[in-house]
Write a protein that holds these residues in place. Structure first.
Motif, PDB file in Angstrom:
ATOM      1  N   PHE A   1       2.128   8.590   5.317  1.00 25.23           N
ATOM      2  CA  PHE A   1       1.100   7.806   6.008  1.00 25.23           C
ATOM      3  C   PHE A   1      -0.266   8.019   5.354  1.00 25.23           C
ATOM      4  N   ASP A   2      -0.550   9.239   4.902  1.00 28.41           N
ATOM      5  CA  ASP A   2      -1.805   9.503   4.198  1.00 28.41           C
ATOM      6  C   ASP A   2      -1.901   8.650   2.930  1.00 28.41           C
TER       7      ASP A   2
ATOM      8  N   ALA B   1      -0.416   5.806   2.421  1.00 29.25           N
ATOM      9  CA  ALA B   1      -0.600   4.416   2.855  1.00 29.25           C
ATOM     10  C   ALA B   1      -2.064   4.137   3.205  1.00 29.25           C
ATOM     11  N   LEU B   2      -2.720   5.086   3.880  1.00 32.55           N
ATOM     12  CA  LEU B   2      -4.131   4.907   4.230  1.00 32.55           C
ATOM     13  C   LEU B   2      -5.002   4.846   2.980  1.00 32.55           C
TER      14      LEU B   2
ATOM     15  N   ALA C   1      -5.708   4.839  11.206  1.00 33.72           N
ATOM     16  CA  ALA C   1      -6.021   3.891  10.143  1.00 33.72           C
ATOM     17  C   ALA C   1      -7.474   3.422  10.232  1.00 33.72           C
TER      18      ALA C   1
ATOM     19  N   VAL D   1       5.425   1.013   9.776  1.00 39.81           N
ATOM     20  CA  VAL D   1       4.279   1.860  10.110  1.00 39.81           C
ATOM     21  C   VAL D   1       3.370   2.019   8.889  1.00 39.81           C
ATOM     22  N   MET D   2       3.957   2.248   7.708  1.00 33.42           N
ATOM     23  CA  MET D   2       3.164   2.399   6.497  1.00 33.42           C
ATOM     24  C   MET D   2       2.372   1.122   6.200  1.00 33.42           C
TER      25      MET D   2
ATOM     26  N   GLY E   1      -0.478   0.687   8.773  1.00 31.68           N
ATOM     27  CA  GLY E   1      -1.540   1.645   8.508  1.00 31.68           C
ATOM     28  C   GLY E   1      -2.374   1.243   7.300  1.00 31.68           C
ATOM     29  N   SER E   2      -1.726   0.830   6.226  1.00 29.40           N
ATOM     30  CA  SER E   2      -2.427   0.412   5.027  1.00 29.40           C
ATOM     31  C   SER E   2      -3.272  -0.825   5.284  1.00 29.40           C
TER      32      SER E   2
ATOM     33  N   MET F   1       5.774   8.251  14.837  1.00 25.59           N
ATOM     34  CA  MET F   1       4.418   7.850  15.211  1.00 25.59           C
ATOM     35  C   MET F   1       4.465   6.607  16.099  1.00 25.59           C
TER      36      MET F   1
ATOM     37  N   VAL G   1      -1.068   5.044  14.946  1.00 28.37           N
ATOM     38  CA  VAL G   1      -1.239   4.311  13.690  1.00 28.37           C
ATOM     39  C   VAL G   1      -2.593   3.619  13.655  1.00 28.37           C
TER      40      VAL G   1
ATOM     41  N   GLN H   1       0.630  13.272  10.892  1.00 29.51           N
ATOM     42  CA  GLN H   1       1.164  11.973  10.502  1.00 29.51           C
ATOM     43  C   GLN H   1       2.013  12.007   9.246  1.00 29.51           C
TER      44      GLN H   1
END
Length: 266
Positions: free
Chosen positions: A43-44, A46-47, A10, A218-219, A222-223, A1, A6, A39
């Motif tokens: 990543f999901d 993390a969001l 996010a 990235v995580m 994004g979070s 990503m 990102v 993603q």
């Protein structure tokens, strides 16, 4: 990503998670308007962590009060309004958990179409408009009854239909049973806490079953962005509805839903 992906994902997730405009409706546009790949589950998760952190921090006094009062009630020290509110949150969450568990594969496999999302945006948006237009209630989240909780909990099941919006349908139901706009929104946001925990937990289970390399920077980004945008969204939304009500969101839903139907089905 890449970092643009990102940031976009996010912020979209953080904003649409709590506004009554449907996160699923907006997230389907991302792969349509870009050539980005999916993603991934990590990543999901993390969001969801970012969104959960935002709502817990924003309502930290209420959350702490509910937890402390519930523990006190279990020790036999009586049930106060915070413990009662905690009970209402749990009861209103049970229906969507049960139905979501049973129908998860059906929803994911057959209902995530742009036709359903577009119609849901318009139909449930107009229902929100009706509830808001006729809103006369003044009760806060601390002054709701068991019958109100049952109605709101049953309505939350409809949020499993993509395009409905979990916050939108719970606010609609709360307005219809006589809550104030702010009380309806605050109760809806408190209801999001167990729902996000469960949704994130299911995704985490899937992540464990399908191990993959995790890009921690990235995580984390994004979070963080999801949490910041969600926190800002909650704050602005609660202030905005005091003056304007829900009608701007109703208009947006109808226009957006009509555009989706035209773009994908004309």
């Amino acid at each position: 990503m890449d970092w643009l992906q990102v940031i976009v994902l996010a912020v979209v997730q953080g904003l649409t998670e709590f506004l009554p405009i449907s996160s699923s409706a907006h997230l389907i546009l991302v792969p349509v308007l870009t050539d980005w790949q999916d993603q991934g589950l990590a990543f999901d998760v993390a969001l969801h962590i970012g969104s959960l952190t935002a709502v817990v921090v924003y309502f930290r006094r209420e959350v702490w009060g509910m937890v402390a009062s519930s523990l006190a009630a279990l020790r036999g020290r009586g049930v106060d309004r915070e413990a009662t509110l905690a009970l209402w949150v749990v009861l209103a969450t049970l229906p969507v958990c049960a139905v979501g568990f049973v129908l998860h594969d059906v929803i994911e496999g057959y209902m995530r179409s742009t036709l359903i999302i577009g119609l849901s945006l318009i139909g449930f948006g107009m229902l929100l408009g009706y509830a808001d237009w006729n809103q006369r209630g003044t009760r806060s989240e601390y002054h709701i009854r068991l019958s109100d909780v049952l109605v709101i909990g049953a309505a939350q099941v409809l949020a499993l239909i993509p395009g409905t919006s979990r916050s939108g349908i719970t606010i609609t139901a709360a307005l219809l049973v006589g809550m104030s706009r702010e009380g309806a929104a605050r109760f809806s946001f408190l209801l999001s806490i167990p729902v996000i925990v469960l949704a994130g937990g299911l995704e985490a289970v899937g992540l464990i079953q399908q191990p993959q390399a995790i890009d921690w920077p990235v995580m984390a980004m994004g979070s963080l962005l999801s949490g910041l945008s969600a926190y800002l969204c909650i704050h602005v939304f609660l202030r905005l509805i005091k003056r304007l009500g829900m009608q701007p969101f109703v208009l947006y839903r109808v226009i957006f839903g009509a555009w989706l139907l035209w773009f994908f089905h004309s």
